[in-house]
Motif scaffolding. Structure first.
Motif, short mmCIF file in Angstrom:
data_model
loop_
_atom_site.label_atom_id
_atom_site.label_comp_id
_atom_site.label_asym_id
_atom_site.label_seq_id
_atom_site.Cartn_x
_atom_site.Cartn_y
_atom_site.Cartn_z
N LEU A 14 0.81 -1.22 0.00
CA LEU A 14 0.00 0.00 0.00
C LEU A 14 0.84 1.26 0.00
O LEU A 14 0.58 2.21 -0.76
CB LEU A 14 -0.91 0.01 1.23
N VAL A 15 1.84 1.30 0.85
CA VAL A 15 2.53 2.56 1.15
C VAL A 15 3.74 2.82 0.27
O VAL A 15 3.96 3.96 -0.17
CB VAL A 15 2.95 2.57 2.65
N ALA A 16 4.55 1.80 -0.01
CA ALA A 16 5.82 2.03 -0.72
C ALA A 16 5.64 2.71 -2.08
O ALA A 16 6.37 3.68 -2.38
CB ALA A 16 6.59 0.71 -0.87
N PRO A 17 4.69 2.29 -2.93
CA PRO A 17 4.54 2.98 -4.22
C PRO A 17 4.09 4.43 -4.05
O PRO A 17 4.45 5.29 -4.88
CB PRO A 17 3.47 2.16 -4.94
N LEU A 18 3.32 4.71 -3.00
CA LEU A 18 2.84 6.07 -2.79
C LEU A 18 3.93 6.98 -2.23
O LEU A 18 3.97 8.17 -2.54
CB LEU A 18 1.62 6.05 -1.87
N GLY B 157 5.81 10.22 -4.26
CA GLY B 157 5.64 11.51 -3.59
C GLY B 157 4.24 11.79 -3.08
O GLY B 157 4.00 12.85 -2.50
N ALA B 158 3.31 10.86 -3.28
CA ALA B 158 1.94 11.09 -2.80
C ALA B 158 1.89 11.11 -1.28
O ALA B 158 1.16 11.92 -0.67
CB ALA B 158 1.00 10.02 -3.35
N ILE B 159 2.62 10.20 -0.64
CA ILE B 159 2.82 10.22 0.81
C ILE B 159 4.22 10.74 1.07
O ILE B 159 5.19 10.14 0.61
CB ILE B 159 2.66 8.81 1.42
N PRO B 160 4.37 11.87 1.77
CA PRO B 160 5.71 12.36 2.07
C PRO B 160 6.52 11.35 2.87
O PRO B 160 5.98 10.65 3.73
CB PRO B 160 5.43 13.63 2.89
N ALA B 161 7.79 11.28 2.61
CA ALA B 161 8.65 10.32 3.30
C ALA B 161 8.71 10.57 4.80
O ALA B 161 9.00 9.66 5.57
CB ALA B 161 10.05 10.34 2.70
N SER C 60 -6.27 -18.65 9.44
CA SER C 60 -5.47 -17.77 8.58
C SER C 60 -6.35 -16.71 7.94
O SER C 60 -7.57 -16.82 7.90
CB SER C 60 -4.74 -18.58 7.50
N GLY C 61 -5.69 -15.70 7.41
CA GLY C 61 -6.35 -14.53 6.85
C GLY C 61 -5.72 -13.28 7.44
O GLY C 61 -5.11 -13.34 8.52
N MET C 62 -5.85 -12.16 6.75
CA MET C 62 -5.21 -10.95 7.24
C MET C 62 -5.81 -9.71 6.58
O MET C 62 -6.12 -9.71 5.39
CB MET C 62 -3.70 -10.99 6.95
N ILE C 63 -5.96 -8.68 7.39
CA ILE C 63 -6.31 -7.34 6.92
C ILE C 63 -5.28 -6.37 7.48
O ILE C 63 -4.99 -6.39 8.68
CB ILE C 63 -7.72 -6.90 7.37
N VAL C 64 -4.71 -5.53 6.62
CA VAL C 64 -3.78 -4.48 7.03
C VAL C 64 -4.40 -3.14 6.61
O VAL C 64 -4.79 -2.96 5.45
CB VAL C 64 -2.40 -4.66 6.37
N ASP C 65 -4.48 -2.20 7.54
CA ASP C 65 -5.24 -0.97 7.35
C ASP C 65 -4.37 0.24 7.71
O ASP C 65 -3.86 0.32 8.83
CB ASP C 65 -6.48 -1.04 8.25
N VAL C 66 -4.19 1.16 6.76
CA VAL C 66 -3.41 2.37 6.99
C VAL C 66 -4.35 3.56 6.84
O VAL C 66 -4.69 3.97 5.72
CB VAL C 66 -2.24 2.49 6.00
N PRO C 67 -4.81 4.16 7.96
CA PRO C 67 -5.70 5.31 7.88
C PRO C 67 -4.91 6.61 7.71
O PRO C 67 -3.84 6.78 8.31
CB PRO C 67 -6.42 5.28 9.23
N LEU C 68 -5.45 7.51 6.90
CA LEU C 68 -4.74 8.76 6.60
C LEU C 68 -5.71 9.93 6.56
O LEU C 68 -6.86 9.79 6.15
CB LEU C 68 -4.06 8.68 5.22
N HIS C 69 -5.23 11.09 6.96
CA HIS C 69 -5.91 12.34 6.65
C HIS C 69 -5.37 12.82 5.30
O HIS C 69 -4.16 12.76 5.06
CB HIS C 69 -5.63 13.39 7.72
N ILE C 70 -6.24 13.33 4.46
CA ILE C 70 -5.78 13.87 3.18
C ILE C 70 -4.75 14.97 3.42
O ILE C 70 -3.82 15.16 2.63
CB ILE C 70 -6.98 14.41 2.36
N ALA C 71 -4.87 15.66 4.56
CA ALA C 71 -3.92 16.73 4.89
C ALA C 71 -2.51 16.20 5.09
O ALA C 71 -1.54 16.98 5.02
CB ALA C 71 -4.39 17.47 6.14
N GLN C 72 -2.36 14.90 5.32
CA GLN C 72 -1.02 14.32 5.47
C GLN C 72 -0.34 14.12 4.12
O GLN C 72 0.87 13.89 4.08
CB GLN C 72 -1.11 12.94 6.15
N LEU C 73 -1.10 14.16 3.05
CA LEU C 73 -0.59 13.80 1.74
C LEU C 73 -0.06 15.02 0.99
O LEU C 73 -0.26 16.16 1.39
CB LEU C 73 -1.71 13.13 0.93
N ALA C 74 0.61 14.75 -0.11
CA ALA C 74 1.08 15.84 -0.97
C ALA C 74 -0.12 16.62 -1.49
O ALA C 74 -1.22 16.09 -1.65
CB ALA C 74 1.90 15.27 -2.13
N GLN C 75 0.11 17.88 -1.76
CA GLN C 75 -0.97 18.75 -2.21
C GLN C 75 -1.62 18.19 -3.48
O GLN C 75 -0.94 17.77 -4.41
CB GLN C 75 -0.45 20.16 -2.49
#
Length: 309
Positions: free
Chosen positions: A123-127, A131-135, A204-219
Motif C-alpha cells: 500500500l505505502v511504498a509505491p505512494l 511523492g503522494a505520501i511524504p517520506a 489464517s487470513g489478514m487485513i492491514v489498514d493504513v488510515p490517513l488524513h488527506i492533509a497528510q498527503l502531498a498537495q
C-alpha cells in the motif's frame, strides 16, 4: 532447463509444510529431504545446505543465521523466511512487486517479507516513491491476522487441549514489534509507523489498514488519485490487484487459502480522510506463497507456477 535441487530447512513447520504443498507434483524441482535422525546431525544438514541449488529457511532467526553460516559455496542461493535478514543491506527483499522482479531473479540471498509488512508495503511504498505520501509522514498501521501467524506455539494456544482463547487480542503494546524496522526501511519512511497488530480466532487470513488524513498527503492528492497510483503500479500483476468494494465491511478471511493480495482505497464523502486496506492470507502471500514466488523467479520459471490464485 535442468531440475533445481531444493532443501527446505525447517520443513516440518507451518511455513515449510505450506511451501512443500505448493511444490508437490511440480516438475523442475528435486527436493532434498532429511529424516529425523539426519535433521539432528550437523554434518548431514551442512551437506544438504551445500548440495542444494536453492535453500529455503523456515527457522527462528538465530537458527537461520546458523544455517546461512554453514553454506560454504558461492552457488547455493537462499530464501530466508525469518526476520533475521530483512533489513540487511546485502540481502534482497523478496517483494518483487515493490523492489522489482529482475532484482529478485538475480539475487543470491533473499529475505522473505513478513506477513504484515507485505500488506503495509504494498500500500505505502509505491505512494511514498511517487511523492503522494511524504517520506516524513507519521503513519499508523492497524492489522489483524489469523492465529497461524504466531507459529506452533500460538496454534497450540488456540487449538490445543483446554484452549480457550478470547475472540480477539491486540498485542505488541510496547510499540516494538519486530516487523517495524522492515516496514520503515522498505517503505522509504523517515519515521517508524505506529503499528497495532492483533490476532483473531481463525486459522489464517489478514487485513492491514493504513488510515490517513488527506492533509497528510502531498498537495492535490485525493482518494481517487491514490487508487489510480496504486492501480498503475500494479497494472498487469498476476498476484496483486487494486479492487473496488461497495460495502462497509471487509472480512479478515477474504483472501484465505490464496496467494493473491488485494488492495483497496476507501475515502469519506467529504474527501478529508482515506483508508488504505490490504487483504491477504498470512500463510499465502504473507509467507509460503511469497517464498515460492521468489523461488520461481530465481529458477527462471513462470512467476505464478504452483501458486493458489
Amino acid at each position: 532447463m535442468s531440475d533445481s535441487s531444493i532443501f527446505i530447512d525447517g520443513a516440518a513447520g507451518t511455513t515449510g509444510l505450506q511451501i512443500r504443498d505448493r511444490l508437490e507434483g511440480r516438475s523442475g524441482f528435486r527436493l532434498i529431504t532429511l529424516d529425523d535422525a539426519q535433521r539432528k546431525d550437523p554434518a548431514a544438514k551442512a551437506q544438504a545446505l551445500n548440495d542444494a541449488d536453492v535453500v529455503i529457511l523456515c527457522l527462528p532467526d538465530d537458527a537461520a543465521r546458523e544455517s546461512v553460516a554453514l553454506i560454504r559455496n558461492e552457488r547455493t542461493r537462499v530464501i530466508d523466511a525469518s526476520t533475521a535478514f530483512r533489513t540487511a543491506d546485502d540481502w534482497t527483499y523478496g517483494l518483487p512487486e515493490v523492489i522489482g522482479r529482475d532484482r529478485v531473479a538475480a539475487a543470491r540471498r533473499i529475505s522473505n517479507p513478513g506477513c504484515y509488512p507485505t500488506g503495509f508495503l504494498a500500500l505505502v511504498a509505491p505512494l511514498v516513491a511517487t511523492g503522494a505520501i511524504p517520506a516524513d509522514a507519521l503513519l499508523n498501521c492497524n492489522a489483524v491476522s489469523g492465529y497461524s501467524g504466531g507459529g506452533k506455539a500460538m496454534i497450540a494456544d488456540y487449538e490445543g487441549e483446554g484452549a480457550s482463547p478470547s475472540a480477539w487480542n491486540t498485542y505488541a503494546l510496547t510499540l516494538a514489534h519486530k516487523h517495524v524496522p522492515e516496514m520503515r526501511k522498505h517503505a522509504g519512511l523517515a519515521h517508524s509507523p505506529i503499528f497495532a497488530p492483533s490476532v483473531a480466532p481463525l486459522y489464517s487470513g489478514m487485513i492491514v489498514d493504513v488510515p490517513l488524513h488527506i492533509a497528510q498527503l502531498a498537495q492535490g492528492e485525493t482518494t481517487t488519485s491514490l487508487r489510480d497510483r496504486l492501480a498503475a503500479h500494479y497494472a498487469g500483476s498476476p498476484i496483486v490487484s487494486v479492487a473496488d468494494h461497495d460495502g462497509a465491511t471487509l472480512p479478515v478471511e477474504l483472501m484465505t487459502d490464496t496467494d493473491a493480495l488485494r488492495l483497496f482505497v476507501f475515502g469519506d464523502k467529504d474527501g478529508t480522510q482515506v483508508r488504505l486496506v490490504a487483504a491477504l492470507d498470512n500463510l499465502g502471500k504473507g509467507a509460503s506463497g511469497a517464498a515460492v514466488q521468489s523461488l520461481n523467479l530465481l529458477t527462471g520459471r513462470p512467476e505464478t507456477e504452483g501458486l493458489r490464485l
